[in-house]
Enzyme design. Structure first.
Site, short mmCIF file in Angstrom:
data_model
loop_
_atom_site.label_atom_id
_atom_site.label_comp_id
_atom_site.label_asym_id
_atom_site.label_seq_id
_atom_site.Cartn_x
_atom_site.Cartn_y
_atom_site.Cartn_z
N TYR A 50 2.71 10.03 3.71
CA TYR A 50 4.06 9.45 3.66
C TYR A 50 4.15 8.15 4.44
O TYR A 50 4.93 7.26 4.07
CB TYR A 50 5.11 10.48 4.09
CG TYR A 50 5.30 11.53 3.02
CD1 TYR A 50 6.07 11.26 1.89
CD2 TYR A 50 4.64 12.75 3.08
CE1 TYR A 50 6.20 12.20 0.87
CE2 TYR A 50 4.76 13.70 2.07
CZ TYR A 50 5.55 13.42 0.97
OH TYR A 50 5.66 14.33 -0.05
N ARG A 89 3.11 5.75 1.85
CA ARG A 89 4.17 5.55 0.83
C ARG A 89 5.29 4.67 1.39
O ARG A 89 5.83 3.82 0.72
CB ARG A 89 4.77 6.89 0.39
CG ARG A 89 3.82 7.94 -0.18
CD ARG A 89 3.42 7.64 -1.60
NE ARG A 89 2.48 6.55 -1.70
CZ ARG A 89 1.21 6.61 -1.31
NH1 ARG A 89 0.70 7.68 -0.77
NH2 ARG A 89 0.42 5.57 -1.45
N VAL A 94 12.75 8.67 -3.58
CA VAL A 94 12.82 8.67 -2.12
C VAL A 94 12.71 7.25 -1.57
O VAL A 94 12.85 7.04 -0.36
CB VAL A 94 11.75 9.61 -1.50
CG1 VAL A 94 12.02 11.05 -1.91
CG2 VAL A 94 10.34 9.20 -1.89
N ASP A 95 12.46 6.27 -2.44
CA ASP A 95 12.47 4.87 -1.97
C ASP A 95 13.92 4.46 -1.72
O ASP A 95 14.85 5.19 -2.06
CB ASP A 95 11.80 3.94 -3.02
CG ASP A 95 12.57 3.91 -4.34
OD1 ASP A 95 13.77 3.56 -4.32
OD2 ASP A 95 11.99 4.22 -5.40
N HIS A 115 16.35 14.22 -3.28
CA HIS A 115 15.00 14.65 -2.87
C HIS A 115 14.59 14.06 -1.53
O HIS A 115 13.41 14.07 -1.19
CB HIS A 115 13.98 14.29 -3.95
CG HIS A 115 14.07 15.16 -5.17
ND1 HIS A 115 13.44 14.89 -6.36
CD2 HIS A 115 14.74 16.34 -5.37
CE1 HIS A 115 13.71 15.84 -7.25
NE2 HIS A 115 14.51 16.72 -6.68
N ASN A 131 15.18 5.72 -21.24
CA ASN A 131 13.80 5.99 -20.85
C ASN A 131 12.86 5.20 -21.76
O ASN A 131 13.23 4.79 -22.85
CB ASN A 131 13.50 7.50 -20.99
CG ASN A 131 12.32 7.95 -20.16
OD1 ASN A 131 11.21 7.43 -20.29
ND2 ASN A 131 12.54 8.91 -19.30
N ALA A 139 13.56 0.09 -18.20
CA ALA A 139 14.83 0.17 -17.48
C ALA A 139 15.38 -1.22 -17.13
O ALA A 139 16.59 -1.45 -17.21
CB ALA A 139 14.66 1.00 -16.21
#
Ligand code: OAD
Length: 232
Positions: free
Chosen positions: A57, A60, A94-95, A110, A200, A217
């Site tokens: 993490y 990340r 989670v960004d 999340h 999508n 997107a």
């Protein structure tokens, strides 16, 4: 579009951040950034090898901070500006790209890469932009990424459920729609009377969807946002 829209809920997944340079999750080999998912995204993985998970993490976190919001993130900030309290963004990501684009009415269901929390007290959550501290400065207990791992319950489910039941437009963007509970949101919204739209690269989801808008997107979301604002 039938009728005027009063309340909008948007759910986003990894696909909205893909063009900002953050890889999506689903791969045929069960790996996430070269690590087995069960090793880095489960409570058992953390128990077995906390250093490996923390390092994962930390990497990340560093990588995400080098990325910038793209046109899709910015468009959703514009949608929130227009609808105010009648807009809610739920993200599985989670960004912090939505927050950096300007979204404030957001539930990161999340968790968040830029936060860590203590195993001693759920209230000890601190922001963390670099390598995470191993122990809590307040109580000395072990700290962990503020991320919902497989087998854990996502955040703010009651608030999410209520918003899904009250909205009249629900859009899910850049998510494969296979991880529950988020995968069930379109069903709740649809059965509560909302119009459901999917944006999508490829057709996903199947049922409970009124409209599918295919494409990247960064191209589809700004157009859909302008259309939605124009028709509100
Ligand atoms: P996935 O990786 O499962 O799906 C990403 C989706 O984005 C796919 O359906 C792609 O077709 C689509 N996509 C890719 N690039 C796109 C683009 N440029 N424009 C539009 N769509 C694009 O990611 P999620 O659905 O977000 O959970 O995954 C859900 C959860 O599974 C994650 O939050 C994570 C993971 O395990 C936890 O960590 C708890």
């Amino acid at each position: 579009m039938a009728g005027k829209i009063s309340k909008i809920v948007v759910l986003t997944g990894a696909g909205i951040s893909a063009e900002s340079g953050i890889p999506t999750f689903r791969s045929s080999d069960g790996l996430w950034e070269n690590e087995p998912v069960e090793a880095v995204a489960t409570p058992e993985g953390f128990e077995n090898d906390p250093k490996r998970v923390i390092t994962f993490y930390n990497e990340r976190r560093a990588a995400a901070q080098k990325c910038e919001p793209n046109a899709a993130h910015h468009a959703l900030a514009k949608l929130e500006e227009k609808f105010g309290d009648n807009f809610l963004l739920i993200t599985q990501n989670v960004d912090d790209l939505h927050q950096r684009a300007g979204n404030k009415r957001i539930i990161p269901m999340h968790g968040e890469l830029l936060k860590v929390r203590c195993l001693g007290s759920e209230e000890h959550i601190i922001s963390c932009t670099e390598n995470q501290p191993e122990k809590c400065l307040e109580c000395g207990a072990i700290m962990r990424p503020h991320i919902v791992w497989f087998g854990e319950v996502p955040f703010e489910m009651d608030r999410i459920q209520k918003a899904l039941m009250q909205c009249d437009l629900f859009a899910y963007i850049g998510t494969s729609g296979v991880v529950y509970p988020a995968a069930g949101f379109r069903q709740i919204a649809k059965l509560s009377g909302a119009r459901v739209v999917c944006l999508n690269l490829e057709e996903v989801g199947g049922g409970y969807t009124d409209e599918f808008i295919q494409g990247k997107a960064s191209e589809t979301v700004p157009k859909w946002v302008d259309f939605t604002i124009f028709n509100s």
